[in-house]
Design a protein around this motif. Structure first.
Motif, PDB file in Angstrom:
ATOM      1  N   UNK A 290     -25.476  60.237  19.366  1.00 50.01           N
ATOM      2  CA  UNK A 290     -26.725  60.512  18.656  1.00 50.01           C
ATOM      3  C   UNK A 290     -27.813  59.530  19.054  1.00 50.01           C
ATOM      4  N   UNK A 291     -27.420  58.297  19.298  1.00 47.16           N
ATOM      5  CA  UNK A 291     -28.378  57.273  19.718  1.00 47.16           C
ATOM      6  C   UNK A 291     -29.030  57.643  21.050  1.00 47.16           C
ATOM      7  N   UNK A 292     -28.303  58.414  21.857  1.00 46.45           N
ATOM      8  CA  UNK A 292     -28.807  58.805  23.167  1.00 46.45           C
ATOM      9  C   UNK A 292     -29.802  59.941  23.133  1.00 46.45           C
ATOM     10  N   UNK A 293     -30.062  60.515  21.960  1.00 49.61           N
ATOM     11  CA  UNK A 293     -31.019  61.610  21.874  1.00 49.61           C
ATOM     12  C   UNK A 293     -32.424  61.139  22.235  1.00 49.61           C
ATOM     13  N   UNK A 294     -32.784  59.930  21.799  1.00 45.61           N
ATOM     14  CA  UNK A 294     -34.120  59.403  22.080  1.00 45.61           C
ATOM     15  C   UNK A 294     -34.086  58.076  22.836  1.00 45.61           C
ATOM     16  N   UNK A 295     -33.010  57.296  22.654  1.00 48.25           N
ATOM     17  CA  UNK A 295     -32.881  56.012  23.324  1.00 48.25           C
ATOM     18  C   UNK A 295     -31.631  56.044  24.211  1.00 48.25           C
ATOM     19  N   UNK A 296     -31.167  54.881  24.663  1.00 47.02           N
ATOM     20  CA  UNK A 296     -29.957  54.796  25.461  1.00 47.02           C
ATOM     21  C   UNK A 296     -28.732  54.900  24.555  1.00 47.02           C
ATOM     22  N   UNK A 297     -27.704  55.656  24.967  1.00 46.93           N
ATOM     23  CA  UNK A 297     -26.510  55.785  24.112  1.00 46.93           C
ATOM     24  C   UNK A 297     -25.754  54.466  23.992  1.00 46.93           C
ATOM     25  N   UNK A 298     -24.883  54.394  22.999  1.00 48.06           N
ATOM     26  CA  UNK A 298     -24.011  53.232  22.836  1.00 48.06           C
ATOM     27  C   UNK A 298     -23.080  53.144  24.046  1.00 48.06           C
ATOM     28  N   UNK A 299     -22.832  51.928  24.520  1.00 48.53           N
ATOM     29  CA  UNK A 299     -21.967  51.727  25.699  1.00 48.53           C
ATOM     30  C   UNK A 299     -20.498  51.814  25.269  1.00 48.53           C
ATOM     31  N   UNK A 300     -20.109  53.003  24.828  1.00 50.01           N
ATOM     32  CA  UNK A 300     -18.782  53.220  24.250  1.00 50.01           C
ATOM     33  C   UNK A 300     -17.669  52.997  25.253  1.00 50.01           C
ATOM     34  N   UNK A 301     -17.861  53.447  26.491  1.00 49.76           N
ATOM     35  CA  UNK A 301     -16.827  53.288  27.508  1.00 49.76           C
ATOM     36  C   UNK A 301     -16.551  51.808  27.781  1.00 49.76           C
ATOM     37  N   UNK A 302     -17.602  51.002  27.849  1.00 52.92           N
ATOM     38  CA  UNK A 302     -17.431  49.560  28.047  1.00 52.92           C
ATOM     39  C   UNK A 302     -16.765  48.923  26.835  1.00 52.92           C
ATOM     40  N   UNK A 303     -17.098  49.408  25.635  1.00 51.14           N
ATOM     41  CA  UNK A 303     -16.458  48.890  24.431  1.00 51.14           C
ATOM     42  C   UNK A 303     -14.964  49.209  24.427  1.00 51.14           C
ATOM     43  N   UNK A 304     -14.617  50.428  24.856  1.00 50.23           N
ATOM     44  CA  UNK A 304     -13.213  50.824  24.947  1.00 50.23           C
ATOM     45  C   UNK A 304     -12.471  49.912  25.931  1.00 50.23           C
ATOM     46  N   UNK A 305     -13.102  49.637  27.066  1.00 45.99           N
ATOM     47  CA  UNK A 305     -12.519  48.738  28.057  1.00 45.99           C
ATOM     48  C   UNK A 305     -12.289  47.357  27.446  1.00 45.99           C
ATOM     49  N   UNK A 306     -13.289  46.856  26.737  1.00 47.40           N
ATOM     50  CA  UNK A 306     -13.166  45.536  26.125  1.00 47.40           C
ATOM     51  C   UNK A 306     -12.034  45.471  25.115  1.00 47.40           C
ATOM     52  N   UNK A 307     -11.872  46.537  24.320  1.00 47.46           N
ATOM     53  CA  UNK A 307     -10.825  46.561  23.299  1.00 47.46           C
ATOM     54  C   UNK A 307      -9.436  46.524  23.936  1.00 47.46           C
ATOM     55  N   UNK A 308      -9.199  47.374  24.924  1.00 47.40           N
ATOM     56  CA  UNK A 308      -7.844  47.462  25.481  1.00 47.40           C
ATOM     57  C   UNK A 308      -7.509  46.230  26.313  1.00 47.40           C
ATOM     58  N   UNK A 309      -8.468  45.703  27.068  1.00 47.26           N
ATOM     59  CA  UNK A 309      -8.167  44.520  27.873  1.00 47.26           C
ATOM     60  C   UNK A 309      -7.984  43.284  27.004  1.00 47.26           C
ATOM     61  N   UNK A 310      -8.731  43.199  25.908  1.00 48.07           N
ATOM     62  CA  UNK A 310      -8.527  42.110  24.952  1.00 48.07           C
ATOM     63  C   UNK A 310      -7.142  42.213  24.324  1.00 48.07           C
ATOM     64  N   UNK A 311      -6.685  43.455  24.060  1.00 53.33           N
ATOM     65  CA  UNK A 311      -5.363  43.663  23.461  1.00 53.33           C
ATOM     66  C   UNK A 311      -4.253  43.178  24.393  1.00 53.33           C
ATOM     67  N   UNK A 312      -4.400  43.433  25.685  1.00 53.31           N
ATOM     68  CA  UNK A 312      -3.410  42.927  26.639  1.00 53.31           C
ATOM     69  C   UNK A 312      -3.465  41.404  26.718  1.00 53.31           C
ATOM     70  N   UNK A 313      -4.667  40.876  26.732  1.00 56.33           N
ATOM     71  CA  UNK A 313      -4.838  39.417  26.835  1.00 56.33           C
ATOM     72  C   UNK A 313      -4.240  38.705  25.617  1.00 56.33           C
ATOM     73  N   UNK A 314      -4.438  39.283  24.436  1.00 59.09           N
ATOM     74  CA  UNK A 314      -3.979  38.639  23.199  1.00 59.09           C
ATOM     75  C   UNK A 314      -2.538  39.033  22.842  1.00 59.09           C
ATOM     76  N   UNK A 315      -1.952  39.958  23.573  1.00 54.74           N
ATOM     77  CA  UNK A 315      -0.568  40.330  23.311  1.00 54.74           C
ATOM     78  C   UNK A 315      -0.371  41.449  22.313  1.00 54.74           C
ATOM     79  N   UNK A 316      -1.466  42.129  21.901  1.00 58.00           N
ATOM     80  CA  UNK A 316      -1.318  43.238  20.956  1.00 58.00           C
ATOM     81  C   UNK A 316      -0.649  44.441  21.614  1.00 58.00           C
ATOM     82  N   UNK A 317      -0.901  44.632  22.900  1.00 55.86           N
ATOM     83  CA  UNK A 317      -0.475  45.855  23.590  1.00 55.86           C
ATOM     84  C   UNK A 317       0.938  45.721  24.160  1.00 55.86           C
ATOM     85  N   UNK A 318       1.830  45.178  23.379  1.00 50.34           N
ATOM     86  CA  UNK A 318       3.195  44.981  23.859  1.00 50.34           C
ATOM     87  C   UNK A 318       4.057  46.196  23.543  1.00 50.34           C
ATOM     88  N   UNK A 319       5.256  46.227  24.091  1.00 48.12           N
ATOM     89  CA  UNK A 319       6.175  47.345  23.875  1.00 48.12           C
ATOM     90  C   UNK A 319       6.649  47.394  22.427  1.00 48.12           C
TER      91      UNK A 319
END
Length: 499
Positions: free
Chosen positions: A115-144
């Motif tokens: 919705x933010x992209x209708x008039x302005x630039x959209x939220x950088x959701x893909x980069x946020x997703x990248x940050x979440x998953x890589x942080x999870x690996x770094x911090x050990x959340x994404x374990x088996x």
């Protein structure tokens, strides 16, 4: 949903890309992620829009608007804005089995419906997703996390692309005993051998595969079911079978001279490069791959695969690159009949084309053009191609607009290497025939609409083999939905979610 005024307070920031002149010297990923603090600010831009189209995944005018996985985008944007990265990871993996893949290769349907992209630039959701998953690996959340209880039911998944992996992951979480069969030497399907290393480094796939193995999924590579392994043996050993072999039947170009040496399908070109890189410590060795070094390269077809061929050929050291597209150039901005939140049908200049522009001084794409004939030299190698311009005309029988040759528009170009990236017709039929499942006119496995059970008892189909060539997010969704259907058939009920 982030900070109420965040979309007004902060400008969009995204991962920065290495300069084309520098990145064409290697095959590593070339984006630098935002810092944790910068990422939290981007989470603040997710506005309280009321109707989050970003996660809708609905079809509008024949195209998906928003994420087909129905990712809980506003929730995890808000969580990272508030610094709760671990809970953001929990919400992310609730709907997406493989954010480490989608945050790299997905075209971000979520952002195009923001919705933010209708008039302005959209939220950088893909980069946020990248940050979440890589942080999870770094911090050990994404374990088996192996399942605590096993059902004793056995399921075979044929194919280890994103749909097969998603189905395997879901069914294993449920407690079933899952074995994945892959005909290649390593698991990953198109993720490994269809997507170049600079878009998705293959250790990222290995990292996730090792977790799936630790959770109990068994992988049998180098096993070509339907050839090396009989379908009857699979049906006898397992309670259920999921066919997820992808759409690996490339569309050909049928013109005079097609049999010339030096003409290859894009998938074979890209696969040979990836295999050569990983066999030689990320260095290409002559004779191990289809080389574009010093050659005049012509890529037939646009889309992601065509662009990947352009970028890969440039990294090989191609003398020149020409890319043919049958359709006219899309507009640079949305047309009046393509309103938000529909998928924007606009011209996209991707990384490969950007690199060609930086290296050769021009966009490699030539629109409304196709090949009419290939010309061979005395040794049988392709040396020239006769091209012809196309124009849209209405078919008198169907009433549809079709691209038709313009009389007298032929011209000849010199080429040494031709890469056909014209899409895929569907799956290779030998697996379907081995199991006796029906296929439709496009060689996709036939099922009832919205279902995954084939005409053969206990055999299901998912992913590109089922729906035709599509995106990684659609493959994951199909794998999740097929797993739910398989679980229901095994147990009489299911608690597997698809969204």
């Amino acid at each position: 949903m982030g900070k109420p005024t965040g979309f007004m307070d902060y400008k969009r920031q995204d991962k920065t890309a290495e300069a084309p002149e520098s990145r064409i010297r290697h095959f590593q990923e070339f984006h630098t992620p935002l810092s944790r603090e910068e990422q939290e600010i981007q989470g603040a831009r997710c506005m309280a829009c009321g109707v989050p189209f970003c996660q809708s995944g609905q079809m509008l005018n024949g195209m998906a608007s928003g994420c087909p996985l129905h990712n809980l985008v506003p929730e995890w944007n808000d969580l990272i804005y508030n610094g709760n990265w671990e809970e953001a990871y929990r919400r992310l993996i609730k709907t997406n089995n493989f954010p480490e893949f989608t945050s790299r290769v997905c075209p971000a349907l979520c952002e195009n419906a923001c919705t933010c992209g209708l008039h302005e630039e959209p939220v950088s959701t893909k980069a946020n997703e990248y940050g979440i998953i890589e942080n999870a690996y770094e911090k050990g959340y994404a374990h088996a996390r192996p399942p605590k209880v096993r059902t004793g039911k056995k399921v075979a998944v044929i194919g280890s692309g994103p749909s097969g992996l998603a189905a395997a992951d879901q069914l294993n979480r449920r407690g079933h005993l899952v074995t994945v069969y892959e005909r290649e030497d390593k698991a990953g399907g198109l993720l490994r051998y269809g997507i170049p290393n600079m878009k998705l480094e293959k250790q990222i796939i290995d990292r996730k595969i090792s977790i799936l193995e630790a959770e109990g999924v068994v992988f049998k590579t180098g096993c070509d079911v339907g050839k090396d392994v009989k379908a009857a043996a699979i049906l006898k050993e397992y309670d259920r079978v999921v066919l997820a072999c992808g759409a690996s039947n490339p569309r050909d170009i049928k013109v005079p001279g097609r049999d010339a040496a030096g003409i290859h399908f894009a998938v074979d070109f890209l696969k040979s490069t990836t295999k050569a890189l990983w066999a030689n410590e990320m260095k290409l060795k002559d004779g191990r791959y289809i080389s574009a070094k010093g050659k005049r390269v012509m890529v037939i077809g646009g889309g992601d695969t065509g662009n990947d061929c352009v970028g890969t050929a440039i990294r090989h050291g191609a003398k020149s690159v020409l890319q043919l597209e049958m359709m006219p150039k899309a507009p640079d901005q949305r047309a009046w009949d393509n309103p938000w939140p529909e998928w924007p049908k606009i011209c996209k200049t991707d990384y490969g084309q950007q690199e060609a522009i930086a290296l050769f001084g021009r966009d490699p794409r030539v629109y409304t053009t196709t090949v009419k004939e290939f010309i061979k030299d005395k040794k049988g190698n392709v040396c020239k191609a006769v091209l012809v311009k196309l124009e849209p005309k209405k078919d008198e029988k169907t009433g549809r607009m079709v691209m038709t040759e313009m009389a007298g528009s032929e011209y000849t170009v010199e080429v040494d290497l031709v890469l056909i990236a014209a899409g895929f017709l569907g799956g290779e039929s030998y697996v379907a025939k081995a199991f006796g499942v029906e296929q439709d006119g496009r060689t996709n496995v036939k099922t009832a609409p919205g279902e995954y059970q084939t005409n053969v008892k206990n055999v299901f189909a998912a992913g590109d083999m089922h729906r035709g060539q599509s995106l990684v997010v659609w493959a994951i969704r199909e794998g999740r939905e097929a797993a739910r259907e398989v679980d229901l058939s095994l147990m009489g009920y299911t608690n597997l979610s698809v969204q």
